[in-house]
Design an enzyme around this catalytic site. Structure first.
Site, short mmCIF file in Angstrom:
data_model
loop_
_atom_site.label_atom_id
_atom_site.label_comp_id
_atom_site.label_asym_id
_atom_site.label_seq_id
_atom_site.Cartn_x
_atom_site.Cartn_y
_atom_site.Cartn_z
N CYS A 41 51.48 19.35 33.08
CA CYS A 41 52.66 20.21 32.65
C CYS A 41 53.43 20.32 33.75
CB CYS A 41 52.30 21.57 32.18
SG CYS A 41 50.72 22.40 33.50
N GLU B 106 50.18 29.81 29.71
CA GLU B 106 51.25 28.82 30.78
C GLU B 106 51.33 26.95 29.72
OE1 GLU B 106 51.48 25.93 32.98
OE2 GLU B 106 49.53 25.82 33.31
#
Ligand code: ADP
Length: 484
Positions: free
Chosen positions: A293, A259
């Site tokens: 993010c 990720e």
């Protein structure tokens, strides 16, 4: 209360095989409070030998854990969750101090992290196989799900608690055992999560935490990727490190969940309700001071809505409260460290030198960077291409839908995207075209345990959360019963 537990706030030891241990070298490294730049404690600076011990402990534990039923694992996870949710005020203080998040956000992170443990405590009981239809009458086709083995979980500093909780709860629910390597800036939340596995009565070696300095981490990471005892890696962090791990994992064909960075587009169309868009912008941009993010990184505003959006956004930004982390009204804390501060500052300076206009902010005092809004951003500016990871809004105008989608997709990454439109046909057209793993429509807060979190392109591989989050940690085994 039954689950109240007097835990240690700042552990100075790592956690291997249910024991609190020093590094074999006896070395330690300090951890700083980003709000004060003062050290808050030291943790062991572990290297490959320590990591090898942790992996072996997890491997031994796996021989037992893999035979537990989903119901038993569910019980352990639920117990862990009970201890964590009963002690959330104290746990939030750890995040506040090691990560510099204001108290309300620190508490929200505990809640968010715990929601994964609660979710996967339920999911543990539903990791079902399948019986598929056979093309011939004398064979039966069974598909079973099995845990992959020991997994190494490498986590970043921006969610020091929730990302350990998210990865570990899925891994443990699936029947894997784990070795966690938290970020060097923020190891304490992971260590307290470990203490709570002790309180919850987890068997030895099921959950281990290895702490390492920035210097030792690459070797530790390399061992995790190449050890034959490790079946898989789950990593959240920078795209650069993700690529290193991907390469290293190729030697042993490890299962890999990545990720990585995002560069989320935030698009406001002509039909948008600007109030919804501003609300979405505030939550997607300023949570964790922009250090997430899924933070909106490039704001594309239709020219007919540009002035209205700017005006209303500036009004909201002027109301953000910066500073005292213990104050429940505070929204903005410090950036995590000097390197991050310098990066944000350099990106803003570069944009300004190329013609961007500072509508507010544009400066700060380490490590507090002011909430900033930049107008007239253009694609030649570094800030257009880089993930800012700070409280900076970059505004660009567009004329039509095609242009907006083209600009939104003009990036190598594709984690989250946000669109604001009241036109149903447009919503379906654009969500289909956006090259992202997750899309918020008239919504800036999209994360929860029930959703498959992850990206496309260079944003990563695999999904975390939801029932899909189990897949990274299980093998599918096909069994054919013949001669029937
Ligand atoms: P950031 O730039 O946000 O600090 P990183 O990707 O460097 O993000 O860090 C995320 C996690 O990856 C941290 O736990 C860090 O210690 C770890 N890490 C950094 N470099 C490596 C490496 N070469 N191998 C394995 N893990 C690493």
């Amino acid at each position: 209360m039954k689950f109240h537990h007097h835990f240690r706030t700042f552990h100075n030891k790592a956690f291997i095989n249910n024991q609190w241990v020093n590094a074999l070298s006896q070395k330690t490294f300090p951890v700083m409070n980003p709000a004060t730049s003062e050290p808050i404690g030291c943790v062991p600076d572990m290297n490959v030998d320590d990591t090898q011990h942790a992996i072996e402990a997890a491997q031994d534990a796996f021989q037992i854990w893999k035979h537990t039923t989903g119901q038993e694992r569910s019980f352990y996870l639920r117990n862990w969750y009970n201890y964590l949710s009963c002690n959330k005020e104290g746990l939030a203080q750890i995040i506040l101090q090691e990560c510099g998040k204001p108290i309300k956000e620190s508490e929200a992170e505990i809640q968010y992290g715990n929601s994964f443990i609660e979710f996967f405590s339920n999911e543990a009981r539903r990791i079902h196989g399948e019986i598929l239809s056979s093309p011939v009458p004398d064979k039966k086709i069974f598909v079973e799900k099995q845990p992959i083995g020991v997994v190494a979980l490498i986590t970043p500093w921006n969610f020091p608690y929730a990302l350990v909780a998210r990865k570990a709860s899925a891994a443990l629910a699936a029947g894997c055992t784990c070795v966690v390597k938290p970020a060097e800036d923020t190891p304490f939340s992971a260590l307290t999560l470990a203490e709570m596995t002790q309180a919850a009565g987890f068997p030895d070696g099921v959950f281990n935490v290895v702490t390492s300095s920035r210097e030792n981490t690459p070797k530790v990471g390399s061992l995790m990727c190449t050890s034959p005892l490790v079946a898989g890696i789950s990593f959240t962090g920078s795209t650069n490190v993700g690529k290193i791990l991907y390469k290293q994992c190729s030697s042993g064909i490890k299962r890999l969940g990545l990720e990585l960075g995002g560069d989320a587009p935030f698009i406001v169309y002509a039909s948008a309700d600007v109030d919804k868009a501003v609300k979405g912008a505030m939550s997607s941009k300023f949570r964790s001071c922009g250090q997430t993010c899924v933070a909106s990184n490039r704001f594309f505003i239709h020219c007919s809505k540009y002035d209205e959006f700017c005006g209303k956004l500036l009004e909201q930004v002027s109301q953000l409260k910066i500073g005292d982390l213990q104050d429940r009204a505070t929204n903005i804390g410090p950036l995590i460290n000097q390197a991050q501060y310098d990066k944000v500052s350099t990106l803003v300076q570069d944009a300004v030198s190329k013609g961007a206009r500072v509508l507010t902010g544009g400066t700060g005092t380490p490590l507090l960077y002011q909430p900033t809004v930049l107008a007239d951003v253009t694609p030649d500016m570094q800030i257009y291409k880089k993930e800012v990871f700070g409280p900076v809004v970059n505004l660009l105008r567009f004329k039509d839908e095609e242009e907006s989608v083209c600009m939104a997709n003009d990036t190598l990454t594709g984690l989250a995207g946000y669109i604001f439109s009241e036109d149903v046909a447009q919503i379906f057209r654009v969500t289909k075209m956006l090259e992202v793993g997750m899309c918020g429509v008239n919504e800036g807060a999209i994360s929860m345990a029930e959703i498959p979190f992850g990206g496309v392109k260079e944003s990563g591989i695999g999904r975390e959360g939801s029932h899909y989050g189990i897949d990274d940690y299980t093998y599918m085994k096909y069994i054919c019963i013949g001669s029937l």
